[in-house]
Structure formats: C-alpha cells, structure tokens
Design a protein around this motif. Sequence first.
Motif, PDB file in Angstrom:
ATOM      1  N   LEU A   1     -15.093  34.043  49.841  1.00  0.00           N
ATOM      2  CA  LEU A   1     -13.976  33.102  49.906  1.00  0.00           C
ATOM      3  C   LEU A   1     -12.641  33.833  49.804  1.00  0.00           C
ATOM      4  N   ALA A   2     -12.534  34.759  48.863  1.00  0.00           N
ATOM      5  CA  ALA A   2     -11.289  35.519  48.694  1.00  0.00           C
ATOM      6  C   ALA A   2     -10.976  36.335  49.947  1.00  0.00           C
TER       7      ALA A   2
ATOM      8  N   VAL B   1      -4.345  34.597  55.516  1.00  0.00           N
ATOM      9  CA  VAL B   1      -2.943  34.895  55.220  1.00  0.00           C
ATOM     10  C   VAL B   1      -2.422  35.972  56.167  1.00  0.00           C
ATOM     11  N   GLU B   2      -3.244  36.977  56.446  1.00  0.00           N
ATOM     12  CA  GLU B   2      -2.830  38.048  57.355  1.00  0.00           C
ATOM     13  C   GLU B   2      -2.610  37.532  58.774  1.00  0.00           C
ATOM     14  N   ARG B   3      -3.431  36.560  59.200  1.00  0.00           N
ATOM     15  CA  ARG B   3      -3.321  36.034  60.563  1.00  0.00           C
ATOM     16  C   ARG B   3      -2.214  34.991  60.704  1.00  0.00           C
ATOM     17  N   ARG B   4      -1.717  34.502  59.595  1.00  0.00           N
ATOM     18  CA  ARG B   4      -0.680  33.468  59.641  1.00  0.00           C
ATOM     19  C   ARG B   4       0.568  34.040  60.310  1.00  0.00           C
ATOM     20  N   PRO B   5       1.113  33.332  61.282  1.00  0.00           N
ATOM     21  CA  PRO B   5       2.324  33.838  61.930  1.00  0.00           C
ATOM     22  C   PRO B   5       3.501  33.813  60.953  1.00  0.00           C
TER      23      PRO B   5
END
Length: 112
Positions: free
Chosen positions: A41-42, A49-53
């Motif tokens: 899950l983590a 979060v890394e893929r969030r633009p």
Amino acid sequence: MNDPAPATRLDMLRFARRVVEQQAVRQLALIDRWIADEERLAESQRRAVERRPPPPEWVVQRGGVHVGSCWAVTKGSWRSVAATREQALDALRNGVPPCEACRPDRELGFLE
C-alpha cells in the motif's frame, strides 16, 4: 491391559510449549502478511504521488483567479481551468476577481 502411563508434569509442559509455539508461528505469519500488505500500500501511494502531475501555475475558476497551489481552488471541479500567465492576466483584466487567499494579482504584477 496396557494403560498408557499417566502424563507427567514434564510431558504436560512440553505439550504446552508445542501448542504455544504453533500459535506463535501462525500469529507471526499473520503479522508478516499484514506488514507485506502495508508495504504494498505504501509503495502504491508513493508511486501515485510520483505520477501526479504538478499543479498548474495559475487557475481560473468561476469565482476567481488563483495561484495554482492555492488551497481555495476547488480541485477537480469543472469550474477550474489551468491557465498560463497571460490567460490569468486576461481574466483579471476582464473582471474576474483575484482570490483573497493567494492574491495572484500581486504575483502577476496586476495593478487595477
């Protein structure tokens, strides 16, 4: 008849130890599964979060112009539009009010 010898105190203690050992092994396996689930899950959350633009530099909403990272922006709303610097300035020139929380007019150098 050959009755088995009665269990001694030592026999009972050894039996009790085997029972506790089996329970401990099962409980440790369960805890290990929980740990693995939490690690997955983590990792999934970290990748998300890394893929969030990145947030847009400016946002124009029905209710005002905002700096892209402003807390007052209604996230995911059809009323929110990512904007360039020039689009944000045009919106301010056309009477769209600046957000009182993030004051994009100051950052844009827009003086009425």
